[in-house]
Design a protein around this motif. Structure first.
Motif, PDB file in Angstrom:
ATOM      1  N   MET A 166     -15.259 -42.742 -78.437  1.00  0.00           N
ATOM      2  CA  MET A 166     -16.666 -42.334 -78.477  1.00  0.00           C
ATOM      3  C   MET A 166     -16.907 -41.133 -77.546  1.00  0.00           C
ATOM      4  N   ILE A 167     -17.805 -40.276 -77.989  1.00  0.00           N
ATOM      5  CA  ILE A 167     -18.143 -39.073 -77.212  1.00  0.00           C
ATOM      6  C   ILE A 167     -19.622 -39.162 -76.846  1.00  0.00           C
ATOM      7  N   VAL A 168     -19.928 -39.019 -75.563  1.00  0.00           N
ATOM      8  CA  VAL A 168     -21.323 -39.086 -75.114  1.00  0.00           C
ATOM      9  C   VAL A 168     -21.651 -37.874 -74.240  1.00  0.00           C
ATOM     10  N   PHE A 169     -22.598 -37.076 -74.703  1.00  0.00           N
ATOM     11  CA  PHE A 169     -23.203 -36.031 -73.868  1.00  0.00           C
ATOM     12  C   PHE A 169     -24.549 -36.574 -73.410  1.00  0.00           C
ATOM     13  N   ASP A 170     -24.749 -36.661 -72.100  1.00  0.00           N
ATOM     14  CA  ASP A 170     -26.005 -37.177 -71.562  1.00  0.00           C
ATOM     15  C   ASP A 170     -26.640 -36.073 -70.725  1.00  0.00           C
ATOM     16  N   LYS A 171     -27.609 -35.393 -71.307  1.00  0.00           N
ATOM     17  CA  LYS A 171     -28.327 -34.291 -70.638  1.00  0.00           C
ATOM     18  C   LYS A 171     -27.375 -33.287 -69.998  1.00  0.00           C
ATOM     19  N   VAL A 172     -26.415 -32.833 -70.797  1.00  0.00           N
ATOM     20  CA  VAL A 172     -25.406 -31.916 -70.269  1.00  0.00           C
ATOM     21  C   VAL A 172     -25.924 -30.478 -70.319  1.00  0.00           C
ATOM     22  N   THR A 173     -25.792 -29.803 -69.198  1.00  0.00           N
ATOM     23  CA  THR A 173     -26.127 -28.382 -69.095  1.00  0.00           C
ATOM     24  C   THR A 173     -24.881 -27.625 -68.654  1.00  0.00           C
ATOM     25  N   LYS A 174     -24.655 -26.478 -69.292  1.00  0.00           N
ATOM     26  CA  LYS A 174     -23.603 -25.579 -68.821  1.00  0.00           C
ATOM     27  C   LYS A 174     -24.212 -24.208 -68.609  1.00  0.00           C
ATOM     28  N   THR A 175     -24.223 -23.772 -67.357  1.00  0.00           N
ATOM     29  CA  THR A 175     -24.692 -22.436 -67.021  1.00  0.00           C
ATOM     30  C   THR A 175     -23.479 -21.606 -66.630  1.00  0.00           C
ATOM     31  N   TYR A 176     -23.318 -20.463 -67.280  1.00  0.00           N
ATOM     32  CA  TYR A 176     -22.182 -19.598 -66.954  1.00  0.00           C
ATOM     33  C   TYR A 176     -22.419 -18.893 -65.614  1.00  0.00           C
ATOM     34  N   ASP A 177     -21.344 -18.335 -65.071  1.00  0.00           N
ATOM     35  CA  ASP A 177     -21.409 -17.696 -63.747  1.00  0.00           C
ATOM     36  C   ASP A 177     -22.458 -16.581 -63.687  1.00  0.00           C
ATOM     37  N   GLY A 227     -25.301 -16.676 -65.019  1.00  0.00           N
ATOM     38  CA  GLY A 227     -26.638 -17.234 -65.130  1.00  0.00           C
ATOM     39  C   GLY A 227     -27.085 -17.562 -66.545  1.00  0.00           C
ATOM     40  N   VAL A 228     -26.265 -17.153 -67.562  1.00  0.00           N
ATOM     41  CA  VAL A 228     -26.625 -17.454 -68.958  1.00  0.00           C
ATOM     42  C   VAL A 228     -26.381 -18.943 -69.230  1.00  0.00           C
ATOM     43  N   THR A 229     -27.341 -19.559 -69.923  1.00  0.00           N
ATOM     44  CA  THR A 229     -27.211 -20.973 -70.256  1.00  0.00           C
ATOM     45  C   THR A 229     -26.474 -21.125 -71.584  1.00  0.00           C
ATOM     46  N   GLY A 230     -25.371 -21.836 -71.585  1.00  0.00           N
ATOM     47  CA  GLY A 230     -24.609 -22.101 -72.819  1.00  0.00           C
ATOM     48  C   GLY A 230     -25.196 -23.266 -73.579  1.00  0.00           C
ATOM     49  N   ILE A 231     -25.366 -24.408 -72.889  1.00  0.00           N
ATOM     50  CA  ILE A 231     -26.121 -25.531 -73.448  1.00  0.00           C
ATOM     51  C   ILE A 231     -27.032 -26.080 -72.356  1.00  0.00           C
ATOM     52  N   LYS A 232     -28.126 -26.705 -72.789  1.00  0.00           N
ATOM     53  CA  LYS A 232     -29.158 -27.114 -71.828  1.00  0.00           C
ATOM     54  C   LYS A 232     -29.641 -28.528 -72.140  1.00  0.00           C
ATOM     55  N   ASP A 233     -29.456 -29.454 -71.209  1.00  0.00           N
ATOM     56  CA  ASP A 233     -29.941 -30.838 -71.357  1.00  0.00           C
ATOM     57  C   ASP A 233     -29.549 -31.439 -72.700  1.00  0.00           C
ATOM     58  N   LEU A 234     -28.331 -31.180 -73.112  1.00  0.00           N
ATOM     59  CA  LEU A 234     -27.917 -31.604 -74.456  1.00  0.00           C
ATOM     60  C   LEU A 234     -27.459 -33.058 -74.431  1.00  0.00           C
ATOM     61  N   THR A 235     -28.051 -33.852 -75.313  1.00  0.00           N
ATOM     62  CA  THR A 235     -27.716 -35.267 -75.415  1.00  0.00           C
ATOM     63  C   THR A 235     -27.266 -35.566 -76.836  1.00  0.00           C
ATOM     64  N   LEU A 236     -26.106 -36.184 -76.978  1.00  0.00           N
ATOM     65  CA  LEU A 236     -25.679 -36.660 -78.299  1.00  0.00           C
ATOM     66  C   LEU A 236     -24.566 -37.668 -78.144  1.00  0.00           C
ATOM     67  N   LYS A 237     -24.380 -38.469 -79.192  1.00  0.00           N
ATOM     68  CA  LYS A 237     -23.374 -39.522 -79.173  1.00  0.00           C
ATOM     69  C   LYS A 237     -22.618 -39.471 -80.500  1.00  0.00           C
ATOM     70  N   VAL A 238     -21.327 -39.513 -80.446  1.00  0.00           N
ATOM     71  CA  VAL A 238     -20.510 -39.532 -81.667  1.00  0.00           C
ATOM     72  C   VAL A 238     -19.577 -40.739 -81.592  1.00  0.00           C
ATOM     73  N   GLN A 239     -19.641 -41.593 -82.612  1.00  0.00           N
ATOM     74  CA  GLN A 239     -18.784 -42.786 -82.640  1.00  0.00           C
ATOM     75  C   GLN A 239     -17.404 -42.422 -83.193  1.00  0.00           C
ATOM     76  N   GLN A 240     -16.418 -43.226 -82.791  1.00  0.00           N
ATOM     77  CA  GLN A 240     -15.080 -43.038 -83.329  1.00  0.00           C
ATOM     78  C   GLN A 240     -15.116 -43.113 -84.868  1.00  0.00           C
ATOM     79  N   GLY A 241     -14.457 -42.158 -85.514  1.00  0.00           N
ATOM     80  CA  GLY A 241     -14.345 -42.165 -86.966  1.00  0.00           C
ATOM     81  C   GLY A 241     -15.409 -41.375 -87.703  1.00  0.00           C
ATOM     82  N   GLU A 242     -16.368 -40.806 -86.974  1.00  0.00           N
ATOM     83  CA  GLU A 242     -17.391 -39.991 -87.638  1.00  0.00           C
ATOM     84  C   GLU A 242     -16.852 -38.613 -88.016  1.00  0.00           C
ATOM     85  N   PHE A 243     -17.516 -37.978 -88.976  1.00  0.00           N
ATOM     86  CA  PHE A 243     -17.282 -36.565 -89.304  1.00  0.00           C
ATOM     87  C   PHE A 243     -18.593 -35.859 -89.021  1.00  0.00           C
TER      88      PHE A 243
END
Ligand code: ADP
Ligand code: ADP
Length: 228
Positions: free
Chosen positions: A1-12, A14-30
């Motif tokens: 299983m993959i869980v993103f819980d309010k993940v933010t990535k800010t590059y060096d 200062g540009v934001t790549g992703i912001k407060d991203l939340t999602l869940k993917v179960q094993q076996g999904e496409f």
């Protein structure tokens, strides 16, 4: 299983790549990841294989919690996933066989196990006649099939494909999707970032749309619908 819980990535810079991203993917999904250029798809994909780590938030992949992972755990995480790129990223001085075998050698698979497994996956992708060729002697579709063979040879639980049909014509793209659908049917999670409207609309799977670094749409049987 993959869980993103309010993940933010800010590059060096200062540009934001992703912001407060939340999602869940179960094993076996496409899952298709769609969105305009600059939306944050590549940033998300690179986090899955730990090329990038979150600036904030929590990320868990399989049993790996990015908050507590040690550097020496990264190879184990990567072993549980296979990655397929738009531009194939094959090693040019190695044959088809060697490109796939190399992925097993780097994780110290016993020699005796390598040859039969490599031949088996090359057969699965229809390249058993081309094992001695070099990448520059192959068509784009054939190179992408080698790259999928390399991605699946170690039996990953997750295959990540970043724009895998981006350099391929429509017929060849369908062949590549047939292979990815078979990988999925065998129980592997497939996460595919794509701009390929025809494929997303004809081979229906979950669609997650990213805009401005966040999830703006998440549908179990979605359509493409991105204005790009
Ligand atoms: P996509 O894959 O959807 O095109 P990206 O994840 O590549 O989107 O980019 C999201 C945002 O992050 C964009 O504004 C992009 O310019 C920026 N970005 C991506 N990579 C870097 C980087 N290495 N350094 C700085 N900014 C980046
Ligand atoms: P794609 O459109 O295929 O997702 P990009 O052309 O956006 O790829 O990005 C190519 C590379 O450049 C990636 O490694 C990405 O991280 C990096 N990159 C993208 N945007 C920026 C940026 N604003 N600054 C620095 N690097 C970037």
């Amino acid at each position: 299983m993959i869980v993103f819980d309010k993940v933010t990535k800010t590059y060096d810079n200062g540009v934001t790549g992703i912001k407060d991203l939340t999602l869940k993917v179960q094993q076996g999904e496409f899952v298709y990841i769609v969105g305009q250029s600059g939306a944050g798809k590549s940033t998300l994909i690179k986090m899955l294989y730990h090329e990038l780590v979150p600036t904030s938030g929590h990320l868990t992949i399989n049993d790996f919690d990015f908050d507590t992972m040690r550097p020496q755990d990264v190879p184990m995480l990567r072993r549980s996933m296979g990655v397929v790129f738009q531009d194939f990223k094959l090693l040019p001085r190695m044959t088809v066989f060697e490109n796939v075998a190399y992925a097993m050698q780097v994780i110290e698979t016993p020699d005796a196990d390598i040859k039969p497994r490599v031949l088996d996956v090359l057969k699965q992708v229809g390249l058993e006649q081309k094992i001695r060729r070099f990448p520059n002697e192959l068509s784009g579709g054939e190179q992408q099939r080698v790259s999928i063979a390399r991605a699946i040879v170690n039996k990953p639980t997750v295959v990540i494909a970043d724009e895998p049909t981006g350099n391929l014509d429509p017929d060849t793209s369908e062949e590549i999707m047939d292979i990815l659908d078979r990988v999925h049917a065998a129980g592997t999670t497939v996460i595919m970032a794509t701009h390929n409207r025809d494929i997303v609309n004809s081979r229906t799977h979950r669609v997650i749309e990213i805009a401005g670094g966040a999830v703006v749409r998440d549908e179990a049987e979605g359509a493409y619908e991105v204005e790009d």
